[in-house]
Design an enzyme around this catalytic site. Structure first.
Site, short mmCIF file in Angstrom:
data_model
loop_
_atom_site.label_atom_id
_atom_site.label_comp_id
_atom_site.label_asym_id
_atom_site.label_seq_id
_atom_site.Cartn_x
_atom_site.Cartn_y
_atom_site.Cartn_z
N ARG A 156 90.06 30.19 66.99
CA ARG A 156 89.93 31.31 66.05
C ARG A 156 90.00 32.64 66.79
NH1 ARG A 156 87.30 35.96 65.29
NH2 ARG A 156 85.27 35.02 65.77
N ASP A 157 88.96 32.97 67.53
CA ASP A 157 88.93 34.25 68.24
C ASP A 157 90.09 34.32 69.23
OD1 ASP A 157 88.03 36.72 69.22
OD2 ASP A 157 85.95 36.09 69.26
N HIS A 169 77.55 35.72 71.31
CA HIS A 169 79.02 35.68 71.38
C HIS A 169 79.46 36.84 72.28
CE1 HIS A 169 83.03 35.33 69.14
NE2 HIS A 169 83.13 36.54 69.64
N HIS A 178 82.10 38.72 75.01
CA HIS A 178 83.45 38.87 75.56
C HIS A 178 83.31 39.35 77.01
CE1 HIS A 178 86.19 38.31 72.05
NE2 HIS A 178 85.01 38.34 71.45
N CYS A 213 89.28 40.81 69.29
CA CYS A 213 89.49 41.28 67.92
C CYS A 213 90.68 42.22 67.87
CB CYS A 213 88.24 41.99 67.41
SG CYS A 213 88.48 42.73 65.79
N1 COA Z 1 92.91 35.08 52.34
C1 COA Z 1 94.20 35.27 51.98
N2 COA Z 1 94.70 36.44 51.62
C2 COA Z 1 93.88 37.49 51.58
C3 COA Z 1 92.52 37.38 51.93
C4 COA Z 1 92.04 36.10 52.33
N3 COA Z 1 90.78 35.90 52.70
N4 COA Z 1 91.94 38.57 51.81
C5 COA Z 1 92.88 39.43 51.41
N5 COA Z 1 94.05 38.78 51.27
C6 COA Z 1 95.35 39.33 50.90
C7 COA Z 1 95.34 40.06 49.62
O1 COA Z 1 95.51 39.16 48.56
C8 COA Z 1 96.53 40.98 49.82
O2 COA Z 1 97.71 40.22 49.62
P1 COA Z 1 98.95 40.84 48.83
O3 COA Z 1 99.24 42.15 49.49
O4 COA Z 1 100.03 39.83 49.02
O5 COA Z 1 98.49 40.97 47.43
C9 COA Z 1 96.49 41.33 51.29
O6 COA Z 1 95.69 40.30 51.87
C10 COA Z 1 95.86 42.65 51.65
O7 COA Z 1 94.85 42.89 50.80
P2 COA Z 1 94.17 44.30 50.71
O8 COA Z 1 93.75 44.52 49.32
O9 COA Z 1 95.01 45.34 51.37
O10 COA Z 1 92.92 44.14 51.57
P3 COA Z 1 91.72 43.23 51.22
O11 COA Z 1 90.56 44.15 51.06
O12 COA Z 1 92.01 42.26 50.18
O13 COA Z 1 91.57 42.42 52.59
C11 COA Z 1 90.77 42.00 54.73
C12 COA Z 1 91.01 43.04 53.68
C13 COA Z 1 89.89 42.62 55.79
C14 COA Z 1 90.11 40.78 54.16
C15 COA Z 1 92.11 41.59 55.33
O14 COA Z 1 92.75 42.71 55.82
C16 COA Z 1 91.92 40.60 56.47
O15 COA Z 1 91.88 39.40 56.24
N6 COA Z 1 91.86 41.09 57.73
C17 COA Z 1 91.66 40.29 58.92
C18 COA Z 1 90.31 40.53 59.53
C19 COA Z 1 90.16 39.73 60.78
O16 COA Z 1 90.54 38.58 60.88
N7 COA Z 1 89.60 40.36 61.83
C20 COA Z 1 89.41 39.72 63.08
C21 COA Z 1 88.28 38.77 63.10
S1 COA Z 1 86.71 39.51 62.95
ZN ZN Z 2 84.85 37.75 69.38
#
Ligand code: COA
Ligand code: ZN
Length: 311
Positions: A7-8, A200, A202, A233
């Site tokens: 994951r990370d 956790h 780094h 991240c």
């Molecule tokens: N699973 C699948 N798709 C997801 C989702 C999830 N958990 N959460 C959001 N989405 C999708 C939305 O449906 C949207 O899709 P679309 O544009 O095709 O309609 C798209 O992601 C973006 O959505 P948006 O509305 O701009 O943002 P959000 O508030 O829904 O999602 C996050 C924000 C933070 C959930 C998203 O950007 C994300 O998953 N980021 C990754 C964070 C991460 O992994 N960080 C590192 C680890 S800590």
């Molecule tokens: Zn981490």
């Protein structure tokens, strides 16, 4: 020992590791003796394309009954997907720092917490346990120090309002240092002796092992680490890899701790990573071998070769 490399680790890679290889790697990790594997993340596939195959991975890995297979979940959508895919535990994520929370999750911390309350309800209804990971618990790359009280407040609310049975204090960008780690670990354990605490770290500034030892000294027993020391991240400036699983296990073994992990099995898995990722990993022990993996001297060339490769 809890493994977070798939994951990370993988979230930080540009290369998409083929789904079948992810599954084979998690299956190999299941045979090393780790207590928990953070298998993947149910996040937006657009935000983290490297983990867009989360459902398939979680569905097709072999489940070992003594291992908890967790998955990172940022929101309700992610929770629904993870529950459907039968994750043993949802690892909810929010930051102790407003700036990092905004960068990672595009919300203020209070908004994130409010949204996670709904995730907690979903998990409770499904009978799935909840761990809350607090990013930047030891400092934020944009804000600097994060007050211990802020971390303890989010911890308390996660336990009391969200129903978390585990909390992970994350040093997202390697800002933690031993006395700070000892103080926060102690404060946590005194207040919540029955809550599963994970540290956790780094290794961004080379203090990972020192921080693990300081936390053990203060009473901690659970650590996240990543195979090969990969990770970071994508939404935190300057982030680099987690503490390396095999380096930590190697050191703790020598110090007489029972990690429950088979170092040979872990090293065998780690030596597969450069091929999967297309680059070397930060792991020291995968490259140098264990302390007593001795080098033979070739009679003809005078060069040295590690005994296990000296044929
Ligand atoms: N699973 C699948 N798709 C997801 C989702 C999830 N958990 N959460 C959001 N989405 C999708 C939305 O449906 C949207 O899709 P679309 O544009 O095709 O309609 C798209 O992601 C973006 O959505 P948006 O509305 O701009 O943002 P959000 O508030 O829904 O999602 C996050 C924000 C933070 C959930 C998203 O950007 C994300 O998953 N980021 C990754 C964070 C991460 O992994 N960080 C590192 C680890 S800590
Ligand atoms: Zn981490």
């Amino acid at each position: 020992m809890q493994e977070v490399g798939t994951r990370d680790g993988f979230q930080a890679e540009c290369t998409f590791v083929p789904t079948a290889d992810k599954i084979a790697l998690i299956d190999a990790l299941s045979r090393t003796g780790v207590a928990k594997i953070e298998t993947t993340a149910f996040v937006s596939p657009r935000a983290v394309p490297a983990l867009r195959d989360a459902e398939v991975v979680l569905r097709e890995i072999e489940r070992h009954p003594s291992i908890v297979y967790s998955a990172l979940v940022p929101n309700v959508r992610g929770a629904e997907r993870a529950i459907e895919a039968r994750a043993d535990e949802l690892n909810l994520v929010m930051s102790a720092s407003e700036s990092h929370n905004f960068s990672n999750l595009r919300m203020a911390c209070a908004e994130s917490f409010h949204a996670l309350l709904e995730v907690g309800r979903l998990a409770r209804d499904a009978g799935t346990t909840v761990n809350v990971s607090l990013s930047c618990a030891f400092g934020c790359p944009m804000e600097g120090d994060v007050a211990e009280q802020i971390v303890l407040d989010w911890t308390r609310r996660s336990i009391e309002e969200l129903g978390a049975t585990g909390i992970t204090l994350c040093d997202t960008t390697g800002m933690a240092y031993p006395p700070q780690v000892a103080a926060l670990t102690h404060a946590f354990i005194v207040r919540w002796p029955d809550i599963e605490l994970t540290l956790h770290f780094h290794n961004t500034r080379g203090m990972g092992l020192a921080n693990v030892l300081a936390a053990i000294e203060a009473g901690a027993t659970r650590f996240d680490a990543s195979l090969g020391g990969i990770g970071g991240c994508p939404y935190a400036p300057g982030a680099t890899g987690n503490v390396c699983s095999e380096d930590i296990v190697h050191a703790l073994d020598l110090m007489g701790y029972d990690t429950g992990v088979d170092l040979d099995a872990l090293l065998a898995a780690s030596r597969w990573l450069p091929d999967l990722l297309g680059h070397e990993t930060p792991s020291q022990v995968a490259k140098a071998g264990r302390r007593l993996d001795l080098h033979g001297r070739s009679a003809t060339t005078g060069r040295f070769a590690r005994a296990d490769t000296a044929a």
